[in-house]
Write a protein that holds these residues in place. Structure first.
Motif, PDB file in Angstrom:
ATOM      1  N   PHE A 173       0.569  -0.954   0.254  1.00 44.41           N
ATOM      2  CA  PHE A 173      -0.218  -0.171  -0.121  1.00 44.41           C
ATOM      3  C   PHE A 173       0.758   1.906  -0.247  1.00 44.41           C
ATOM      4  O   PHE A 173       0.931   2.269  -0.567  1.00 44.41           O
ATOM      5  CB  PHE A 173      -0.657  -0.219   1.293  1.00 44.41           C
ATOM      6  N   LEU A 174       1.670   1.463   1.351  1.00 48.77           N
ATOM      7  CA  LEU A 174       2.768   2.250   0.860  1.00 48.77           C
ATOM      8  C   LEU A 174       3.771   2.412   0.255  1.00 48.77           C
ATOM      9  O   LEU A 174       3.655   3.758  -0.763  1.00 48.77           O
ATOM     10  CB  LEU A 174       3.935   2.157   1.982  1.00 48.77           C
ATOM     11  N   THR A 175       3.826   1.536  -1.239  1.00 48.26           N
ATOM     12  CA  THR A 175       4.833   2.202  -2.446  1.00 48.26           C
ATOM     13  C   THR A 175       3.829   2.366  -3.348  1.00 48.26           C
ATOM     14  O   THR A 175       4.459   3.356  -3.830  1.00 48.26           O
ATOM     15  CB  THR A 175       5.204   0.315  -2.507  1.00 48.26           C
ATOM     16  N   SER A 176       2.196   1.984  -3.887  1.00 51.58           N
ATOM     17  CA  SER A 176       1.825   2.565  -4.204  1.00 51.58           C
ATOM     18  C   SER A 176       1.449   3.674  -4.102  1.00 51.58           C
ATOM     19  O   SER A 176       1.450   4.612  -4.521  1.00 51.58           O
ATOM     20  CB  SER A 176       0.893   1.673  -4.355  1.00 51.58           C
ATOM     21  N   ALA A 177       1.253   4.658  -3.098  1.00 52.19           N
ATOM     22  CA  ALA A 177       0.614   5.309  -2.210  1.00 52.19           C
ATOM     23  C   ALA A 177       1.541   6.423  -2.841  1.00 52.19           C
ATOM     24  O   ALA A 177       1.826   8.060  -3.001  1.00 52.19           O
ATOM     25  CB  ALA A 177       0.093   5.405  -1.084  1.00 52.19           C
ATOM     26  N   VAL A 178       2.660   6.431  -1.968  1.00 49.50           N
ATOM     27  CA  VAL A 178       4.229   7.326  -2.134  1.00 49.50           C
ATOM     28  C   VAL A 178       4.689   7.379  -3.523  1.00 49.50           C
ATOM     29  O   VAL A 178       4.933   8.864  -3.744  1.00 49.50           O
ATOM     30  CB  VAL A 178       5.424   6.428  -0.917  1.00 49.50           C
ATOM     31  N   GLY A 179       4.837   6.572  -4.247  1.00 50.70           N
ATOM     32  CA  GLY A 179       4.967   6.432  -5.485  1.00 50.70           C
ATOM     33  C   GLY A 179       4.293   7.446  -6.544  1.00 50.70           C
ATOM     34  O   GLY A 179       4.956   7.422  -7.711  1.00 50.70           O
ATOM     35  N   GLY A 180       3.054   7.224  -6.074  1.00 55.37           N
ATOM     36  CA  GLY A 180       1.922   8.409  -6.837  1.00 55.37           C
ATOM     37  C   GLY A 180       2.493   9.219  -6.640  1.00 55.37           C
ATOM     38  O   GLY A 180       2.210   9.969  -7.301  1.00 55.37           O
ATOM     39  N   THR A 181       1.686   9.809  -5.356  1.00 60.98           N
ATOM     40  CA  THR A 181       2.082  11.152  -4.875  1.00 60.98           C
ATOM     41  C   THR A 181       4.029  11.945  -5.532  1.00 60.98           C
ATOM     42  O   THR A 181       3.721  12.247  -6.302  1.00 60.98           O
ATOM     43  CB  THR A 181       2.708  11.290  -3.414  1.00 60.98           C
ATOM     44  N   PHE A 182       5.075  10.841  -5.568  1.00 62.71           N
ATOM     45  CA  PHE A 182       6.159  12.088  -6.181  1.00 62.71           C
ATOM     46  C   PHE A 182       6.085  11.568  -7.386  1.00 62.71           C
ATOM     47  O   PHE A 182       6.653  12.726  -8.230  1.00 62.71           O
ATOM     48  CB  PHE A 182       7.600  10.763  -5.543  1.00 62.71           C
ATOM     49  N   GLY A 183       5.404  10.723  -7.910  1.00 60.63           N
ATOM     50  CA  GLY A 183       5.637  10.845  -9.510  1.00 60.63           C
ATOM     51  C   GLY A 183       5.192  11.516  -9.771  1.00 60.63           C
ATOM     52  O   GLY A 183       4.866  12.275 -10.931  1.00 60.63           O
ATOM     53  N   TRP A 184       3.415  12.142  -9.497  1.00 57.21           N
ATOM     54  CA  TRP A 184       2.848  13.008  -9.865  1.00 57.21           C
ATOM     55  C   TRP A 184       3.710  14.846  -9.178  1.00 57.21           C
ATOM     56  O   TRP A 184       3.429  15.429 -10.178  1.00 57.21           O
ATOM     57  CB  TRP A 184       1.429  13.321  -8.670  1.00 57.21           C
ATOM     58  N   PHE A 185       4.411  14.574  -8.954  1.00 54.15           N
ATOM     59  CA  PHE A 185       5.345  15.480  -8.398  1.00 54.15           C
ATOM     60  C   PHE A 185       6.028  15.900  -9.507  1.00 54.15           C
ATOM     61  O   PHE A 185       6.457  16.902 -10.217  1.00 54.15           O
ATOM     62  CB  PHE A 185       5.982  16.284  -6.994  1.00 54.15           C
ATOM     63  N   LEU A 186       6.820  14.985  -9.655  1.00 53.55           N
ATOM     64  CA  LEU A 186       7.908  14.998 -11.493  1.00 53.55           C
ATOM     65  C   LEU A 186       7.133  15.067 -12.292  1.00 53.55           C
ATOM     66  O   LEU A 186       7.708  15.760 -13.476  1.00 53.55           O
ATOM     67  CB  LEU A 186       8.746  13.568 -11.265  1.00 53.55           C
ATOM     68  N   GLN A 187       6.206  14.801 -12.948  1.00 52.70           N
ATOM     69  CA  GLN A 187       4.681  15.089 -13.680  1.00 52.70           C
ATOM     70  C   GLN A 187       5.098  16.353 -13.721  1.00 52.70           C
ATOM     71  O   GLN A 187       5.087  17.021 -14.917  1.00 52.70           O
ATOM     72  CB  GLN A 187       3.899  13.549 -13.807  1.00 52.70           C
ATOM     73  N   LEU A 188       4.461  16.712 -12.838  1.00 52.34           N
ATOM     74  CA  LEU A 188       4.121  18.680 -13.208  1.00 52.34           C
ATOM     75  C   LEU A 188       5.358  19.379 -13.219  1.00 52.34           C
ATOM     76  O   LEU A 188       5.254  20.164 -14.289  1.00 52.34           O
ATOM     77  CB  LEU A 188       3.711  18.888 -11.504  1.00 52.34           C
ATOM     78  N   VAL A 189       6.749  18.780 -13.023  1.00 51.95           N
ATOM     79  CA  VAL A 189       8.350  19.413 -12.929  1.00 51.95           C
ATOM     80  C   VAL A 189       8.173  19.520 -14.373  1.00 51.95           C
ATOM     81  O   VAL A 189       8.243  20.744 -15.635  1.00 51.95           O
ATOM     82  CB  VAL A 189       8.968  18.431 -12.833  1.00 51.95           C
ATOM     83  N   VAL A 190       8.199  18.390 -15.041  1.00 49.32           N
ATOM     84  CA  VAL A 190       8.576  18.032 -16.704  1.00 49.32           C
ATOM     85  C   VAL A 190       7.315  19.346 -17.269  1.00 49.32           C
ATOM     86  O   VAL A 190       8.000  19.746 -18.492  1.00 49.32           O
ATOM     87  CB  VAL A 190       8.377  15.845 -16.796  1.00 49.32           C
ATOM     88  N   ALA A 191       5.572  18.673 -16.570  1.00 54.14           N
ATOM     89  CA  ALA A 191       4.533  19.401 -17.919  1.00 54.14           C
ATOM     90  C   ALA A 191       5.272  20.699 -18.090  1.00 54.14           C
ATOM     91  O   ALA A 191       4.535  21.371 -18.777  1.00 54.14           O
ATOM     92  CB  ALA A 191       3.364  18.780 -17.052  1.00 54.14           C
ATOM     93  N   TYR A 192       5.552  21.717 -16.484  1.00 56.37           N
ATOM     94  CA  TYR A 192       5.350  22.919 -16.667  1.00 56.37           C
ATOM     95  C   TYR A 192       6.501  23.579 -16.995  1.00 56.37           C
ATOM     96  O   TYR A 192       6.809  25.020 -17.436  1.00 56.37           O
ATOM     97  CB  TYR A 192       4.807  23.779 -15.731  1.00 56.37           C
ATOM     98  N   THR A 193       7.678  22.902 -18.326  1.00 54.05           N
ATOM     99  CA  THR A 193       9.078  23.331 -18.251  1.00 54.05           C
ATOM    100  C   THR A 193       9.685  23.245 -19.733  1.00 54.05           C
ATOM    101  O   THR A 193      10.286  23.278 -20.162  1.00 54.05           O
ATOM    102  CB  THR A 193      10.152  22.756 -16.986  1.00 54.05           C
ATOM    103  N   VAL A 194       8.405  21.442 -19.783  1.00 53.33           N
ATOM    104  CA  VAL A 194       8.749  21.293 -21.416  1.00 53.33           C
ATOM    105  C   VAL A 194       8.940  22.176 -22.459  1.00 53.33           C
ATOM    106  O   VAL A 194       8.185  23.543 -21.969  1.00 53.33           O
ATOM    107  CB  VAL A 194       7.670  20.229 -21.942  1.00 53.33           C
ATOM    108  N   VAL A 195       9.673  22.630 -23.370  1.00 54.08           N
ATOM    109  CA  VAL A 195       9.765  23.442 -24.527  1.00 54.08           C
ATOM    110  C   VAL A 195       9.075  22.766 -25.425  1.00 54.08           C
ATOM    111  O   VAL A 195       7.784  23.385 -25.999  1.00 54.08           O
ATOM    112  CB  VAL A 195      11.129  24.086 -24.979  1.00 54.08           C
TER     113      VAL A 195
END
Length: 575
Positions: free
Chosen positions: A297-319
């Protein structure tokens, strides 16, 4: 999540043993003082063969290493960004995580009830309607094995591609060739096989370090990219406007936008596909009925949260999404980094990603070897007597490790078929894992219902609704994962999605094998508590209650002595 205290769990002496292991070996020894984990495993039909040197943290570390958010995201950026653009990476990730977290929660509940290395395969056999257990186990087991066996090759292929892309950034005249990618990937496979053959305690320590590095690297990259971006030097705002990031759907497929969003979920599904590892490590984990499901449960929850943050970083900076996808570097994540960061920073981020990918590949190798061992233990494979052997020195399934490595190196020949052929490994891993994950969940929800016997970690009243969401999500996604990105005249051999063939072909042959031969000899795992698990009445003379083993043996001895005494008395009386 509701939990029952471990003290309410039954002792092995109270569990019904409904099968006898080979050579009359009943997994109950009245002379041995069983601990809680040994009692549970023996009641499920298996003798302890591993050292329980994993705990909640180290099990989570292996699972999080297999999840490998940073290298997984980097390897599958082509799908997440390429099919739906930044919209699929932001709110699309959130939608996908609802289904994925439902699958993880339902799986964790099964793990608490049946903490064995066989995991999903064992659960399918137990929960299936009478007479269908072997077939359910056969389908689940082979699908799960196909997903597991593609894990290390896929990760190491992505790691090798990133390594060679970094070399191209340093030396623009260097263009990686397919044979170079293949040889480097095979080299990583061999290193990981050697590491996975080490003793359990050493593996736990290595993965603790690897998982810690993965977490640190992920946090560093999430901070480093927005802090170091040079978008402003390109006359662009530091971050793209939110209305564009969340609202613009990149037309990366010939299908409508909604379907494109669903197709982008392959990146999410593959990235979030390692949370089943604690299930397969349950026989090496202490307090497995609680620690293993918590790790899932923790792997999915923690991974999903941090993964979303990484997605946001790339989405807001890709040229430029097209330039990242079509770059000569052959690796979209590396091409994206070149767009927004100075060269030294690009190499720093790639270095962190490559090292994280190395540890992820090793975690995948460990998890896959435990699955192979568990299935071979029940004679699922040809030459199972070889693959199920546990090395007496390391107490790890070394033969299974090298069997998986050999199969993985053969699969990597797909590299010579081009990027789409090699990409089929990612698709196979996603669809095969999801079919295996959800088969026992579907059976538990729609065939077992309230007769299911939960373990100490369970979902309570939310169990069935969450299972329904998990099942519906997978039923929706399986055909979506098989769709090509183009249709009509643009659909060629080079642009075809070969997932349906590369996964469906082996599974079709496995089903034919079942019909022709396997149904006659394959009986599934050695299930010892299927009646009790489903709340059915236990009937039949083959049932022997655990605490009666010693009593039966003792009584048999007394009766034997009495019979001998009576016989002697009768003989004396005759004389």
């Amino acid at each position: 999540m509701s939990q029952r205290t471990p003290s309410t769990r039954k002792s092995v002496s109270q569990e019904p043993v409904t099968s006898v292991l080979p050579d009359g070996d009943i997994p109950y020894d009245p002379k041995h003082s069983w601990n809680q984990d040994e009692e549970t495993l023996a009641a499920l039909g298996y003798k302890p063969e591993f050292k329980r040197e994993f705990n909640l943290w180290t099990t989570f570390c292996v699972s999080f290493a297999v999840l490998g958010l940073l290298p997984s995201f980097a390897s599958t950026l082509y799908y997440g960004m390429g099919y739906a653009g930044t919209a699929g990476m932001t709110w699309g990730w959130l939608v996908a995580m609802i289904g994925i977290q439902s699958v993880a929660a339902s799986m964790a509940e099964l793990c608490s009830s049946m903490p064995t290395s066989g995991g999903l395969y064992y659960a399918s056999a137990v929960l299936a309607p009478p007479g269908w257990g072997p077939l359910a186990a056969w389908i689940t087991g082979w699908s799960n094995w196909l997903g597991q066996i593609t894990g290390a090759p896929s990760v190491n292929y992505g790691t090798a591609a990133m390594t060679l892309a970094a070399a191209s950034i340093v030396n623009p005249s260097f263009v990686p060739q397919n044979y170079q990618v293949y040889l480097l990937t095979v080299f990583l496979m061999i290193i990981h096989a050697c590491m996975a053959s080490l003793p359990t305690k050493t593996i736990a320590r290595v993965n603790s370090f690897g998982s810690s590095f993965n977490i640190v690297a992920l946090v560093v990259v999430i901070i480093l990219i927005p802090a170091g971006t040079n978008r402003e030097e390109q006359n662009l705002p530091r971050f793209a406007p939110s209305r564009e990031v969340w609202g613009d759907i990149y037309a990366g497929t010939a299908f409508p936008s909604g379907v494109g969003i669903l197709m982008s979920f392959i990146g999410v599904i593959w990235t979030m596909s390692g949370y089943d590892s604690p299930f397969h490590l349950a026989e090496e984990c202490s307090n497995a009925a609680i620690a293993s499901p918590r790790a899932i449960f923790l792997t999915s929850a923690v991974g999903g949260t941090f993964g979303w943050f990484l997605q946001l970083v790339v989405a807001y900076t890709v040229v430029s999404i097209p330039d990242a996808l079509e770059s000569d570097l052959g690796q979209p994540f590396a091409a994206y980094l070149v767009q927004i960061l100075p060269q030294r920073t690009v190499l720093a981020v790639l270095s962190l990603t490559i090292i994280a990918g190395f540890f992820m590949g090793q975690g995948c190798m460990i998890a896959a070897s435990r699955v192979t061992f568990a299935y071979a233990r029940d004679d699922c494979f040809p030459f199972s007597n070889v693959w199920k052997k546990v090395n007496q020195r390391t107490k790890t399934p070394v033969n299974a490790v090298w069997f998986n490595t050999s199969v993985g190196c053969l699969m990597l020949l797909l590299i010579f078929g081009g990027s789409l052929a090699a990409g089929a490994m990612f698709s196979i891993g996603a669809i095969a894992a999801f079919v295996a994950f959800t088969t026992p969940i579907f059976i538990r929800v729609f065939f077992v219902g309230n007769r299911f016997r939960p373990g100490p970690w369970n979902l309570g009243r939310a169990s069935i609704p969450i299972g329904v969401v998990a099942s519906a999500f997978v039923v929706l996604m399986v055909p979506i994962l098989c769709l090509p990105s183009v249709v009509g005249a643009d659909l060629t051999e080079a642009t075809m999605n070969w997932t349906c063939l590369v996964y469906g072909g082996p599974m079709a042959m496995i089903l034919v094998w079942w019909v022709v031969s396997a149904r006659k000899w394959f009986k599934g795992p050695k299930v010892n508590v299927q009646h009790m698990m489903l709340g059915r009445e236990v009937a039949g003379e083959d049932v022997l209650v655990g605490h009666e083993v010693a009593e039966a043996e003792s009584q048999s001895g007394l009766e034997g002595k009495a019979a001998e005494a009576a016989k002697d008395a009768e003989s004396t009386e005759v004389r």
